[in-house]
Structures are given as C-alpha cells and as structure tokens.
Design an enzyme around this catalytic site. Structure first.
Site, short mmCIF file in Angstrom:
data_model
loop_
_atom_site.label_atom_id
_atom_site.label_comp_id
_atom_site.label_asym_id
_atom_site.label_seq_id
_atom_site.Cartn_x
_atom_site.Cartn_y
_atom_site.Cartn_z
N ARG A 16 21.00 1.89 -14.80
CA ARG A 16 19.59 2.11 -14.76
C ARG A 16 18.97 0.71 -14.79
O ARG A 16 17.51 0.69 -15.28
CB ARG A 16 19.02 3.09 -15.59
CG ARG A 16 19.51 4.66 -15.21
CD ARG A 16 18.78 5.57 -15.49
NE ARG A 16 19.16 6.88 -15.43
CZ ARG A 16 19.91 7.47 -16.23
NH1 ARG A 16 19.86 6.96 -17.63
NH2 ARG A 16 20.45 8.60 -16.05
N LYS A 67 12.77 -8.95 -4.74
CA LYS A 67 13.07 -8.15 -3.58
C LYS A 67 14.47 -8.12 -3.65
O LYS A 67 15.23 -9.15 -3.32
CB LYS A 67 12.61 -8.60 -2.06
CG LYS A 67 11.13 -8.12 -1.97
CD LYS A 67 10.88 -8.27 -0.55
CE LYS A 67 9.46 -7.65 -0.12
NZ LYS A 67 9.25 -8.01 1.45
N GLU A 126 11.19 -21.65 6.21
CA GLU A 126 10.29 -20.92 5.12
C GLU A 126 9.41 -21.69 4.43
O GLU A 126 8.32 -21.43 4.15
CB GLU A 126 11.15 -20.22 4.30
CG GLU A 126 12.08 -19.22 4.92
CD GLU A 126 11.36 -17.68 5.17
OE1 GLU A 126 10.19 -17.37 4.87
OE2 GLU A 126 12.14 -16.84 5.79
N LYS A 137 4.50 -18.85 -3.30
CA LYS A 137 4.89 -17.56 -3.23
C LYS A 137 4.71 -16.52 -4.43
O LYS A 137 4.43 -15.37 -4.43
CB LYS A 137 6.41 -17.28 -2.97
CG LYS A 137 6.93 -15.97 -2.78
CD LYS A 137 8.21 -15.74 -2.18
CE LYS A 137 8.72 -14.21 -1.97
NZ LYS A 137 9.79 -14.20 -1.46
N GLU A 150 4.04 -5.24 -2.63
CA GLU A 150 3.77 -5.39 -1.25
C GLU A 150 2.79 -4.22 -0.51
O GLU A 150 3.03 -3.49 0.35
CB GLU A 150 4.94 -5.53 -0.18
CG GLU A 150 4.78 -5.93 1.06
CD GLU A 150 5.98 -6.20 1.78
OE1 GLU A 150 6.93 -6.72 1.02
OE2 GLU A 150 5.86 -6.60 3.25
N ARG A 195 0.80 -9.49 0.30
CA ARG A 195 2.19 -10.15 0.35
C ARG A 195 3.01 -9.88 1.62
O ARG A 195 3.72 -10.78 2.02
CB ARG A 195 3.17 -9.15 -0.91
CG ARG A 195 4.34 -9.76 -0.72
CD ARG A 195 5.34 -9.15 -2.00
NE ARG A 195 6.56 -9.52 -2.09
CZ ARG A 195 7.41 -9.31 -2.98
NH1 ARG A 195 7.08 -8.82 -4.07
NH2 ARG A 195 8.60 -9.93 -2.91
N ASN A 254 5.36 -12.39 5.61
CA ASN A 254 5.99 -12.15 6.79
C ASN A 254 5.85 -12.93 8.08
O ASN A 254 6.11 -12.42 9.14
CB ASN A 254 5.98 -10.54 6.94
CG ASN A 254 6.89 -9.95 5.74
OD1 ASN A 254 7.94 -10.20 5.55
ND2 ASN A 254 6.26 -9.02 5.38
N HIS A 262 7.95 -13.15 10.99
CA HIS A 262 9.09 -12.41 10.83
C HIS A 262 9.14 -11.05 11.94
O HIS A 262 10.29 -10.69 12.07
CB HIS A 262 9.19 -11.62 9.30
CG HIS A 262 9.50 -12.84 8.41
ND1 HIS A 262 8.99 -14.07 8.15
CD2 HIS A 262 10.78 -12.88 7.59
CE1 HIS A 262 9.57 -14.78 7.26
NE2 HIS A 262 10.62 -14.10 6.85
N HIS A 308 12.56 -10.89 13.59
CA HIS A 308 13.75 -10.15 13.48
C HIS A 308 13.98 -9.39 14.65
O HIS A 308 15.08 -9.13 14.87
CB HIS A 308 12.87 -8.83 12.42
CG HIS A 308 12.86 -9.11 10.92
ND1 HIS A 308 12.09 -8.40 10.17
CD2 HIS A 308 13.66 -10.06 10.12
CE1 HIS A 308 12.28 -9.02 9.01
NE2 HIS A 308 13.18 -9.96 9.03
N HIS A 331 18.41 -16.49 10.49
CA HIS A 331 17.24 -16.12 9.78
C HIS A 331 16.07 -17.09 10.11
O HIS A 331 15.03 -17.01 10.51
CB HIS A 331 17.22 -15.47 8.68
CG HIS A 331 15.85 -14.89 8.20
ND1 HIS A 331 15.26 -13.83 8.53
CD2 HIS A 331 14.94 -15.36 7.19
CE1 HIS A 331 14.17 -13.55 7.89
NE2 HIS A 331 14.01 -14.63 7.04
#
Lengths: 368, 368
Positions: free
Chosen positions: A126, A148, A190, A232, A242, A246, A250, A253, A257, A270
């Site tokens: 945990r 993330k 980025e 960031k 998010e 936030r 993206n 993105h 994607h 990417h």
C-alpha cells in the site's frame, strides 16, 4: 569547476507533505549526498532496463552507502514493457527479497521505467518510497514532476496507474551524452511545450539556445530542464490530480496520441507526435483567430530547429484522427476537449470548437 | 416503523477532503436516496460474487436511478479470488465498456470484494470513485473504515494494494440474514476487538447483548456496527496510513495470521483466528502483569459467547507460530512487535517482550 561543469541547482516541488526536491546538474550520478537523505530504510531496489544498465547501473550503485541491502532488477527496454505483467515482476522481486514497508525503489531510466517503478512503489504494501533518476530528456522534464505513474492496457495507454510522488528526483545531465539524438529532439518537444503553454520568455530563450541544447551544452541543458520542471511544478501544485489547469500540459497530446496510435507505438516517438500535435493545435488556434500567421510560423521554426517533424503522417485521413481522438482520456462523457493557444505562452482548455472547423484542419493540415 | 425496523443512522468518517458517510440500517438496499448523491457520473459498475449476486444484485440495481449506464461483473467467491488477476478482470471490463474517469465502482459483497474493487478503483485511470456495500458483518465493521484495499500475493496476504477511500458506505443489516452463522461469529470477533483495544463500556454492552446479536436483532446489530465503525474511524482519522496508533487494530492479528497461514486460508476463518489470537494476546498480557486472571476469564467468556474457538489448533507447535509471526508486515526491520493489553479497553504496541516469555506462551497455550 570549469565553465563546462556548471554547479548543480535544486528545485523544490511544493506539494505539502508530499513535497520533494529535484537536483539537476552534470555528474550527480554516483554522489551519495544526492541520494542518502531520501532513503526510507536499509533496503533499496534499483530497477532499470537493458539499455540503461550497461551505461549507468554500476555508476549509480557506487554512489550508495556501503551498509545497505541493495538489489537490482533489469527489465527489457521499450514502451511494450510498460505492462501490468512487468510491474508484477517488480512486486515478485520485492517479496522474494523479503523487502518491508521501509524499502526504497529507485527508477533508473526513462519514462517507461519511471512510470512502472512509481506504480510498483504505489502498490507495494500500500505504498513505499521511491526515487527517480531519469536518464532521458523527456523523462527529466516530464515525469520528474507530477506523480503520474502507471502502465498501458491493450485497450489504452496509461489506463492503469496511480498518483504517487517520489521522495526526490536526481537529474544528471551527463546521462544525455548516451541518448540517441532523435530521442533528445523528442524530449525538446516537451521543453518547447512549456514555453508555448505558459512562458513566452522561455520560448524566446529556447529560440536563442536551441543549438546549444542539441550540442549538449551542460549549462544550457541544466537551465532548460530547471525551467521546464519549474513550470510543470507550478501547474501541478495548483492541480495535483488533474481536475483543471493541469490539462493544459496536454497541449499537442490529443493530436499526438492519435498519430502514435495510428502509426504504431514506437514508430513515431511520443515527443515527435507531440511536436507535430502542437503545430496542429497552433494552426487550429490561428483559424479561431487567436494566433497570428507570424505566431504559427514561429512555432514551426522552433519545432523544426529542435529536429522534430512538422507534417502529419501521409497515411492518416480525417477519420484516422477523429476515431482515435474520441478515445482520449480527457474526453469526459464523450465531449471532445482540446488544448489550444490564445497566444504564444497562453494555453487554454476548449470544448467549443465547431466539429466542422476541426475536421477542416484535419483535412488541410500538411502531410509528410 | 415497528420496533423491529429501527431507523437508519449515519456516521461520518472524518478525513478532510476524503471524508465520507456510513449509512447503517435495516432495508437500506434498494433505496436510491442512499446512493444517488455519491455517484461521480452516469457510468456505474457493480462488482459482486457468485454467492452474493443471487441474493442482492437485483435488489441493489432496483435502487439505482433509471438513466444510468449500469454494468455488472460477477466474480467467483472466496479468498482465493483476491488476486491481481481478478482485479485485472475488473480493469478489462471497465475498458471494454468504455468507462471514463467519472465512472463509479460499487463493491457489493464481503471483504474480498471490497478490497479488490477498492484497489481496482484506486488504479483505474489513476483513481475513480467507489462505493462500498458490505454484506458480511466482518466487512461492515472492518473494511468499511480505513481505506485499505488490495490483493494477496503467493508470498503474502495483502502485499499489493493502496489506501483509497470510498465515497460512501451503505450497510444494510438485513443482508446478515443470509450470512452463515459461522461467518457472523467471525465478524463478532472484530466487534469484540474494538471493545478490548479501546472501549471498556462497549465491551460491557457486548456482554449484555451478545445473544441478541447472534439472534440478528436489527437494533442491536445497528448499534454494534455503529460503535465499531466509530471506534475504527477515530483511530484511522488519527493515523490514516498506519504509522502509529492504527497498528492497535491488529490486536490478535499477529497470532491469528500465523494460525490462518498454518491451517491453510479458509480452514480457519479470519475472525476465528483473530478471536483466538486476541485471547493469546490477553494471556501474554497477564503474564506481563498487565491483566488480572479475571480480565482474561472475561475475555474468554465473551469470545466463547460469540461462538468462536478459544484454543489454538492442536497441530501447531511453537516454531509453527514463530516462523509465521516473523513474516508479519508490521515487523519493521525484523523486530517482532505485538499488540498487547494494558487493561481491558486499553491496547498498546509492544516490542519489549522477552522472546522467552513469548515462546513459553506459545508452548503452554491450550490446544484444541
């Protein structure tokens, strides 16, 4: 210290009880003072991959105090590794080693390693401590901040995961000397993104320093990474999980994607897809009357200067984009949301763009 | 409303932003007012098992508003189901259904279902909403509070998991009519535990009401569950991630886990093993001079009144206990920690007990 080995800088990511430092500099790997304060106990497991291990695993381990119980796990390289099965292998290794709740996991590698090791740390007993030692520019400026973590699922990227913060991030800019130039460019996408969404001054700095960055000037790299992480961190501190601002991170993105998915992951990196995606967002912003032609041209020049593709893949039709964009995780209850630019350095979340305008962009946008 | 259908009560678990209510009463299942306020969006997935589904799945679904997108997933019953593979099946089902980040997972069943669904919610798209509808006494008084979720690993119980709080807990005491009496007794072990560690008044109340509880008196059940959840909530609020006082909730568990592991999971129920384990802790506390003989006799009478075994398994020798107790998750850096009793209603964490005293207890304690 020569002008070529600039002194390290430290940036603090402010998240209350979960705050942590990012140390950035040339040659930090192997310096025990950068790691020892963040170990939770005596048990340390270093997880890396087959490409990074030969370059940096021994150098990293040499920087650990001698009285620790250190284990290592070397996983295969690549996005295809980012699965629950591989995270499960980390858990197996921890349990086989008898590691307890005071152990520390170290992610030595790029974004795939960082995401997997972070998720493994989040789920082991945990939640246990982890340290990030990112060795690619992309992971240094992206996954170093934000917490993330996670893995891909056959039905979608990053669909399984957790928000879990590292205890500290150690960025050794020297590790970029072994990074293939194409991956350096992908990381620069980025970096440019932070300028475009939030900081016009940084964008101007990047225009002036792009050649130095691509030549691996250590002082320029340190500065680009520091400013990217700071931008960031500011956004993440305002919105850790998010719910709002936030989402601006993206930029590029949703288009990106779609390109990655259509081309097959790994064929376009990417960062390459994000670079082109940002230019598509810029062009759509121009058509909405928010950016000038000069703004769009400037965006294209800096993306090109970073060594990134400007045109979308030749084989992608309008429906190839649309079908994949609707699957995007940001589209709450099937409403298409896009990150667009009100100006250079000023991104916004938009869900009002008429579908016809988007479709026209997807039809007209230059193909390679 | 007759005296046999007492009105529901609501208890709030105070955890700042993660606070949530526990609604307790007879006949709550199927009442939309108890659920609707806690749904995150229109997508709802109810996860249950093959034993619970025939009794309660339709009744539960009948209480959901008509305009939702409701899916169901029925897993096999039993502790052997509590694996990463089954959590992965929940993730597969969510992705196949196209569920987004505003979906809600519902755990309808006992502790195994609650632990798995909670972990699935924690890890789906880095965290979605979940509701707990516990249908066993054990899960109503234990996993309703605390946010512990997770699965077993071949090398240890609950080794993979997360802290993840539900949006709300709905406890319908009527569901206990279909619970096998042996499982009701196992749940009562945890109820007794709260009295022993923290609340001598509650222990006296339990002595007076044990017969009513075993006869499924709804008002008595509601009161026992409310007080148990309130005691646990108080401890959890003080120590959400188990750094200190929360360890007291493990009274009887170090001995109990050793019994469960030695006997094979499922042969002794968890609550049965905890019941005997608490009596072993009480006897050790007496030998340390903390409890009187009368205290120990009282503990034994209430455990027996709940229908729980007092003696340890005949086949277990000292080493059978010791080898398994050392594997316990609470033993940071291999130091054996025990939860013992300074008095009835006053538990403490102890790591000073001489090994010889513990070994003597394990040798002398009555066997079945």
């Amino acid at each position: 210290m020569t002008p070529h080995t600039p002194s390290p800088v430290t940036l603090n990511v402010e998240l209350g009880e979960r705050s942590y430092p990012i140390h950035i500099g040339a040659g930090l790997l192997g310096g025990p003072q950068w790691l020892t304060p963040y170990l939770a106990g005596r048990q340390v497991m270093v997880v890396t991959n087959e490409v990074v291990a030969p370059h940096y695993l021994e150098r990293f381990k040499a920087g650990l105090p001698a009285d620790l119980e250190v284990r290592e796990l070397v996983l295969p390289d690549g996005e295809a590794t980012k699965t629950l099965e591989h995270v499960s292998r980390i858990w197996d290794a921890l349990l086989e080693a008898g590691f307890n709740r005071r152990c520390t996991l170290v992610a030595l590698g790029g974004g795939v390693i960082g995401d997997m090791v972070g998720f493994a740390a989040a789920g082991y007993q945990r939640g246990v401590a982890f340290l990030q030692v990112p060795t690619t520019l992309l992971s240094q400026v992206d996954s170093s901040v934000g917490g993330k973590t996670g893995v891909n699922h056959p039905l979608g990227k990053n669909m399984i995961g957790a928000f879990w913060q590292p205890r500290a991030v150690l960025i050794d800019t020297d590790t970029l000397v072994t990074l293939p130039p194409r991956e350096l460019s992908a990381g620069l996408a980025e970096v440019i993104k932070y300028g475009l969404i939030r900081d016009a001054d940084f964008l101007a700095w990047l225009e002036a320093n792009m050649a130095a960055l691509r030549a691996l000037d250590q002082a320029a790299l340190r500065e680009a990474i520091r400013r990217s992480c700071a931008l960031k961190a500011e956004i993440v501190a305002a919105d850790e999980t998010e719910q709002g601002v936030r989402a601006l991170l993206n930029l590029g993105h949703t288009f990106g994607h779609a390109i990655e998915a259509h081309q097959g992951y790994g064929n376009w990196l990417h960062g390459e897809a994000v670079g082109t995606g940002m230019l598509m967002a810029a062009e759509l912003s121009r058509r909405l009357g928010w950016l000038s032609e000069a703004d769009v041209a400037r965006s294209r020049r800096i993306v090109a200067a970073a060594g990134l593709p400007e045109a979308a893949p030749a084989a992608m039709g309008v429906d190839d984009f649309l079908s994949r964009m609707r699957l995007d995780k940001k589209n709450i209850d099937a409403r298409l949301r896009l990150i667009l630019l009100r100006g250079l350095g000023d991104a916004c979340l938009d869900d009002q763009t008429p579908p016809s305008l988007l479709e026209a962009l997807l039809r007209d946008y230059p193909r390679s």
